[in-house]
Design a protein around this motif. Sequence first.
Motif, short mmCIF file in Angstrom:
data_model
loop_
_atom_site.label_atom_id
_atom_site.label_comp_id
_atom_site.label_asym_id
_atom_site.label_seq_id
_atom_site.Cartn_x
_atom_site.Cartn_y
_atom_site.Cartn_z
N SER A 10 -8.61 -0.43 8.62
CA SER A 10 -8.06 -1.95 8.35
C SER A 10 -8.62 -2.43 7.26
O SER A 10 -7.99 -3.20 6.35
CB SER A 10 -8.51 -2.82 9.53
N GLY A 11 -9.84 -2.11 6.66
CA GLY A 11 -10.64 -2.25 5.17
C GLY A 11 -9.64 -1.84 4.39
O GLY A 11 -9.59 -2.55 3.18
N ILE A 12 -9.32 -0.46 4.41
CA ILE A 12 -8.77 -0.04 3.29
C ILE A 12 -7.19 -0.66 3.36
O ILE A 12 -6.60 -0.80 2.33
CB ILE A 12 -8.34 1.52 3.72
N ALA A 13 -6.60 -0.98 4.44
CA ALA A 13 -5.21 -1.53 4.39
C ALA A 13 -5.26 -2.77 3.66
O ALA A 13 -4.28 -3.33 3.06
CB ALA A 13 -4.67 -1.65 5.98
N CYS A 14 -6.32 -3.47 4.07
CA CYS A 14 -6.51 -5.11 3.45
C CYS A 14 -6.69 -4.86 2.26
O CYS A 14 -6.21 -5.62 1.12
CB CYS A 14 -7.63 -5.79 4.25
N ALA A 15 -7.55 -3.98 1.45
CA ALA A 15 -7.60 -3.64 0.06
C ALA A 15 -6.41 -3.36 -0.66
O ALA A 15 -6.21 -3.96 -1.63
CB ALA A 15 -8.73 -2.69 -0.11
N ILE A 16 -5.42 -2.71 0.03
CA ILE A 16 -4.26 -2.18 -0.54
C ILE A 16 -3.47 -3.46 -0.67
O ILE A 16 -2.67 -3.89 -1.85
CB ILE A 16 -3.74 -1.13 0.07
N LEU A 17 -3.23 -4.23 0.33
CA LEU A 17 -2.44 -5.44 0.37
C LEU A 17 -2.86 -6.48 -0.97
O LEU A 17 -2.40 -6.95 -1.42
CB LEU A 17 -2.46 -5.90 1.85
N ALA A 18 -4.26 -6.70 -0.66
CA ALA A 18 -5.07 -7.74 -1.66
C ALA A 18 -4.78 -7.22 -2.87
O ALA A 18 -4.71 -8.05 -4.18
CB ALA A 18 -6.38 -7.98 -1.29
N GLY A 19 -4.59 -5.80 -3.33
CA GLY A 19 -4.33 -5.32 -4.63
C GLY A 19 -3.11 -5.33 -5.04
O GLY A 19 -2.56 -5.37 -6.13
#
Length: 142
Positions: A10-19
């Motif tokens: 979920s941290g990786i998914a959030c980072a991708i979405l935020a970027g």
Amino acid sequence: KVPTTAAKASGIACAILAGTMPLDFLGELISFGTLVAFSTVCVAVLLKRRDHPNMHSPFKVPYCPLLPALGIVVCLVQMFSLPPATFRNCFILLTCGCVFYLSYSRFNSVGEARPESPSASNANATSGKTIDEIVGAEPRKP
């Protein structure tokens, strides 16, 4: 046990979405989701107090039912102040999430099948028992 794999994913998914997504878009979705969650809690407090007024609770809500009702109203006002596209986007994302969740759980569920329809005598015989006692499982340890 800490679900480290889920936390990392979920941290990786959030980072991708935020970027990759516009911050206005993400901010509106996050605001909408937070307001829905808070208003749901307010509704749950009202329903709990109405349906189970004598149930022990580890916390007290002051000025109940006024404060939860005001919480719902404030959340709704703030939700409806968001752009209309936010409602559409949240509906689309919730639909995708439900489809994903139901598809995943359909093929990865480890639960047992439920009986078709319990008879009245069986239902009366199980009242007052825990689910572990009913299915004959070992009691869970805290």
